[in-house]
Scaffold this motif. Structure first.
Motif, mmCIF file in Angstrom:
data_model
loop_
_atom_site.group_PDB
_atom_site.id
_atom_site.type_symbol
_atom_site.label_atom_id
_atom_site.label_comp_id
_atom_site.label_asym_id
_atom_site.label_seq_id
_atom_site.Cartn_x
_atom_site.Cartn_y
_atom_site.Cartn_z
ATOM 1 N N GLU A 35 0.834 -1.207 0.000
ATOM 2 C CA GLU A 35 0.000 0.000 0.000
ATOM 3 C C GLU A 35 0.867 1.256 0.000
ATOM 4 O O GLU A 35 0.617 2.208 -0.748
ATOM 5 C CB GLU A 35 -0.913 -0.011 1.238
ATOM 6 N N LEU A 36 1.920 1.271 0.809
ATOM 7 C CA LEU A 36 2.794 2.444 0.876
ATOM 8 C C LEU A 36 3.589 2.611 -0.410
ATOM 9 O O LEU A 36 3.817 3.745 -0.872
ATOM 10 C CB LEU A 36 3.729 2.321 2.079
ATOM 11 N N ALA A 37 3.997 1.496 -1.007
ATOM 12 C CA ALA A 37 4.722 1.578 -2.277
ATOM 13 C C ALA A 37 3.836 2.151 -3.372
ATOM 14 O O ALA A 37 4.287 2.942 -4.213
ATOM 15 C CB ALA A 37 5.238 0.190 -2.671
ATOM 16 N N ALA A 38 2.562 1.772 -3.353
ATOM 17 C CA ALA A 38 1.620 2.284 -4.359
ATOM 18 C C ALA A 38 1.425 3.794 -4.225
ATOM 19 O O ALA A 38 1.061 4.468 -5.186
ATOM 20 C CB ALA A 38 0.282 1.572 -4.225
ATOM 21 N N SER A 82 9.364 5.975 -0.547
ATOM 22 C CA SER A 82 10.654 5.310 -0.720
ATOM 23 C C SER A 82 10.720 4.054 0.148
ATOM 24 O O SER A 82 9.963 3.905 1.114
ATOM 25 C CB SER A 82 11.778 6.263 -0.305
ATOM 26 N N GLN A 83 11.666 3.175 -0.197
ATOM 27 C CA GLN A 83 11.839 1.961 0.583
ATOM 28 C C GLN A 83 12.198 2.273 2.034
ATOM 29 O O GLN A 83 11.781 1.577 2.954
ATOM 30 C CB GLN A 83 12.916 1.078 -0.051
ATOM 31 N N GLU A 84 12.963 3.337 2.217
ATOM 32 C CA GLU A 84 13.333 3.736 3.577
ATOM 33 C C GLU A 84 12.095 4.149 4.378
ATOM 34 O O GLU A 84 11.934 3.763 5.536
ATOM 35 C CB GLU A 84 14.332 4.891 3.515
ATOM 36 N N GLU A 85 11.221 4.937 3.744
ATOM 37 C CA GLU A 85 9.994 5.368 4.422
ATOM 38 C C GLU A 85 9.066 4.182 4.664
ATOM 39 O O GLU A 85 8.419 4.092 5.709
ATOM 40 C CB GLU A 85 9.281 6.442 3.588
#
Length: 583
Positions: free
Chosen positions: A458-461, A465-468
Motif C-alpha cells: 500500500e505504501l509503495a503504491a 521510498s523503501q526507507e519510508e
C-alpha cells in the motif's frame, strides 16, 4: 402444573469441581493451541465456516463464525455444558426450583412473559395467574393515564411521569424505552432519576409542572436508600408547589409504587390501588418484564409492552427446546466461558450499531457482572479460574472514534458483540447503509487485520521510498485475530428487543451453570450498602474511632470543608487496627 421446591436438588453442588474434569483439561490444551492460529486461516480451511457457525432465528441472525473456534473446540464446549448438567439446571430453572440457593428462592422471570412450559405454583398459588392479574392492572392504569383520566391534586391531567429507581428498576425500563424510540405512544413523557446525587433529580424536576407530575417509586423492598431519599425529595417538591395540600393527599394523587413489599408502600402513603406488585422470585436486573416495566407501557403503549414480553417468551421457548448445538444463548455462553476462562481474555465489548440501543451496554454490564462476578463455587469454595468478564462498550460509530484503536492494535484481545438491524428506525436516505458498512467492516478488520506485506504494498503504491516504507510499516500493521459475534436483527421493534434481551439473560444463566457459581444473588452489592448506612451518620457526628486511616481522613476532610468542623485544628482520630482478612 408443578410446585416449586424449597431448595435445590442438585448433587453437583457438592460434586467434583468441573475444572478437574477431562473435558476442562482438554479445552485448556486447545486454548493454548488456538492462540497460535489465525482466523483468516480458519476461514480458508473451511469454505462453509460462516454457514456452519451461524444460527438464524425468527428475529435475528447470529453469526459467530469470526471466533477463535473450530469444530473440535465447539464439540468440547458442548461436552462441557453436558458435564455441567446444563439440561437439568435449565429444567429446574423453568420448573421453579430454588436455584437461587443462597437466598432460598426460585428464579422465574420467564413466568413474567409467559415463557414457562407449564405453570408453576408457589405456596399453592399459580404464578401465571398472579402475573396475568397484575398485567391487567397495569393495562388499566396505562389506559386511564393515556386517556387523561388521571389527574393531580388540583385536577390537572398527568402529563409527566418520573420513575424513581436504581439498578434494574431503572436500567431495564430506560434501556427499553430508549430502544423503542420509534414505537412511542401517547403524549405522557417519562423521565428517570436513579442517582441519589440531588443534581439529577433537580435537573429533571426543573422542567416539570408539579400539578401534572406523577412519581413512580420502584423498589423491590421499598427500603432502597437512594430511591426512598429521592421519593422524599419529590414529595417536598410537590409540597412547595402546593402548600395548601395535605402531604397524604399528594402521596395519594401523585405517587405510584412498584414493589414486592406492598405493605411498606402503603405505610409510605401510596394507595393500594396504585401499588403494583412483583415478587421475590424476580431479580431486580431481570425485572423489566414485571410491573417494573410500567414506564415502558406508559411510554410505548401496553400493546407494545405485551409484544416485548412475547418476543422474550419466544426466546424462552428456543432456549428450552433447541438442541445445545443450535441454541443461541448456550452458544453465546460457551463462547464467553471459552474466552474469559480458557483463553484468558478478561473483558468483553458490546457494540450496538443502533443509536436506539445506546444504553444496552450499561444494561448488560449490570445483568452480567452483577450475576457472574463471583469467586465462590456452589460448593462454597474459592474458584481457581476466571468467572464472568468485564462488560463494557458503547454505540459503534462513537466507539470507532474513541476506543477502537485499542481493540485493533493493542496486544490485548477483547471479544466483541456487534449488534445492528436490517431495517432502520428512520426514513433518512443513505444513513443506514453507511452505518451497516461500518459495522461489517469493523468486525472484518478485527478478524483479518493487515500484515506487513500488505502495508508495504500500500505504501509503495503511494510512491513512498523503501526507507519510508520500512520506517512506517510497523506502525500500520494490525495483527488481526480479534474475535466477534454479529447479531443482525431484522428490525428493532418490541418483539425483537424482547428476544434480544432474553437471549442475553439466558446466556448469563448458562455461564453461571458452567462456571458452577450462583448467578442470582449479589452479596457484593449488599456489602457496600451496609457500610454506607453505617458511615452516613458519621459525616455529621465525626465519630471516627472505628474507621481505617483513609476513611477517617476522607470524612474529616469533608467535615472541615463543609463547615461541620469549625476549628482549624483537626481533632485527634483514633484509628482502629486492621481487622485481618474480614470484609
Amino acid at each position: 402444573m408443578c410446585s416449586a421446591h424449597s431448595h435445590s436438588t442438585h448433587s453437583q453442588i457438592h460434586s467434583q469441581p468441573l475444572s478437574r474434569s477431562p473435558v476442562w483439561q482438554a479445552l485448556q490444551a486447545q486454548a493454548a493451541e488456538m492462540k497460535g492460529r489465525s482466523l483468516k486461516a480458519l476461514f480458508a480451511a473451511d469454505p462453509q465456516r460462516a454457514e456452519r457457525f451461524s444460527l438464524e432465528l425468527p428475529e435475528f441472525l447470529l453469526d459467530y463464525s469470526k471466533n477463535q473456534l473450530d469444530q473440535d473446540i465447539f464439540v468440547n464446549l458442548l461436552r462441557l455444558a453436558e458435564a455441567a448438567d446444563l439440561a437439568q439446571w435449565r429444567g429446574d430453572f423453568f420448573a421453579g426450583k430454588s436455584i437461587n440457593a443462597t437466598e432460598g428462592r426460585p428464579v422465574l422471570h420467564p413466568a413474567l412473559r409467559g415463557g414457562l412450559a407449564e405453570d408453576v405454583e408457589i405456596d399453592g398459588v399459580s404464578v401465571t395467574a398472579q402475573v396475568e392479574a397484575e398485567l391487567e392492572r397495569l393495562k388499566e392504569f396505562v389506559v386511564l393515564l393515556h386517556n387523561g383520566a388521571l389527574t393531580g391534586y388540583r385536577g390537572k391531567r398527568i402529563t409527566d411521569v418520573v420513575n424513581l429507581g436504581v439498578g434494574g428498576s431503572h436500567l431495564g425500563p430506560q434501556t427499553t424505552i430508549e430502544a423503542l424510540r420509534a414505537h412511542r405512544k401517547g403524549d405522557v413523557a417519562v423521565h428517570f432519576v436513579s442517582n441519589v446525587d440531588g443534581t439529577q433529580l433537580t435537573d429533571v424536576l426543573a422542567g416539570l409542572d408539579a400539578d401534572s407530575t406523577l412519581f413512580i417509586v420502584s423498589s423491590k423492598t421499598f427500603t432502597t436508600s437512594e430511591t426512598m431519599t429521592n421519593a422524599g425529595s419529590g414529595l417536598k417538591w410537590l409540597q412547595q408547589a402546593m402548600p395548601e395540600a395535605d402531604p397524604q393527599a399528594l402521596l395519594q394523587q401523585h405517587f405510584v409504587a412498584v414493589t414486592s413489599s406492598p405493605d411498606k408502600a402503603q405505610q409510605f402513603g401510596v394507595l393500594p390501588e396504585r401499588t403494583f406488585r412483583f415478587w421475590d422470585w424476580v431479580g431486580g436486573r431481570f425485572s423489566l418484564w414485571s410491573s417494573i416495566g410500567l414506564p415502558i407501557a406508559i411510554a410505548c403503549g401496553f400493546d407494545n409492552f405485551r409484544a416485548l414480553l412475547d418476543g422474550a417468551a419466544s426466546m424462552d421457548k428456543h432456549f428450552r427446546e433447541a438442541p445445545l448445538d443450535a441454541n443461541a444463548p448456550v452458544i453465546m455462553a460457551l463462547l464467553s466461558v471459552w474466552y474469559c476462562t480458557f483463553m484468558g481474555y478478561p473483558a468483553h465489548a458490546v457494540l450496538p450499531y443502533e443509536q436506539a440501543l445506546h444504553m444496552l451496554p450499561s444494561y448488560l454490564q449490570q445483568a452480567d457482572m452483577e450475576s457472574n462476578g463471583k469467586s465462590t463455587t456452589r460448593a462454597g469454595v474459592e474458584v481457581d479460574y476466571a468467572t464472568g468478564p468485564l462488560i463494557w462498550g458503547q454505540t459503534g460509530i462513537n466507539g470507532q472514534h474513541a476506543f477502537y484503536q485499542y481493540l485493533h492494535q493493542s496486544p490485548e484481545v477483547v471479544p466483541a458483540d456487534f449488534i445492528g438491524s436490517v431495517t432502520p428506525g428512520h426514513d433518512l436516505d443513505g444513513h443506514h447503509e453507511i452505518l451497516l458498512a461500518n459495522m461489517f467492516a469493523q468486525s472484518q478488520a478485527l478478524m483479518n487485520g493487515v500484515d506487513a506485506e500488505s502495508v508495504s504494498r500500500e505504501l509503495a503504491a503511494k510512491g513512498l521510498s523503501q526507507e519510508e516504507i520500512k520506517r512506517l510499516t510497523p506502525f500500520k500493521v494490525h495483527r488481526g485475530g480479534k474475535p466477534s459475534n454479529t447479531i443482525l436483527l431484522k428490525e428493532l421493534d418490541p418483539r425483537s428487543l424482547g428476544a434480544l434481551i432474553a437471549l442475553y439473560e439466558h446466556k448469563i444463566f448458562v455461564q453461571g451453570v458452567i462456571l458452577q457459581i450462583f448467578s442470582f444473588d449479589q452479596w457484593g452489592v449488599e456489602l457496600g450498602k451496609g457500610l454506607a448506612s453505617k458511615l452516613e451518620p458519621k459525616l455529621a457526628s465525626g465519630d471516627l474511632a472505628d474507621e481505617d486511616g483513609s476513611t477517617a481522613q476522607l470524612i474529616e476532610y469533608y467535615r472541615r470543608i463543609n463547615g461541620t468542623v469549625t476549628s482549624t485544628e483537626s481533632p485527634v482520630v483514633e484509628v482502629a487496627e486492621p481487622a485481618g482478612e474480614q470484609a
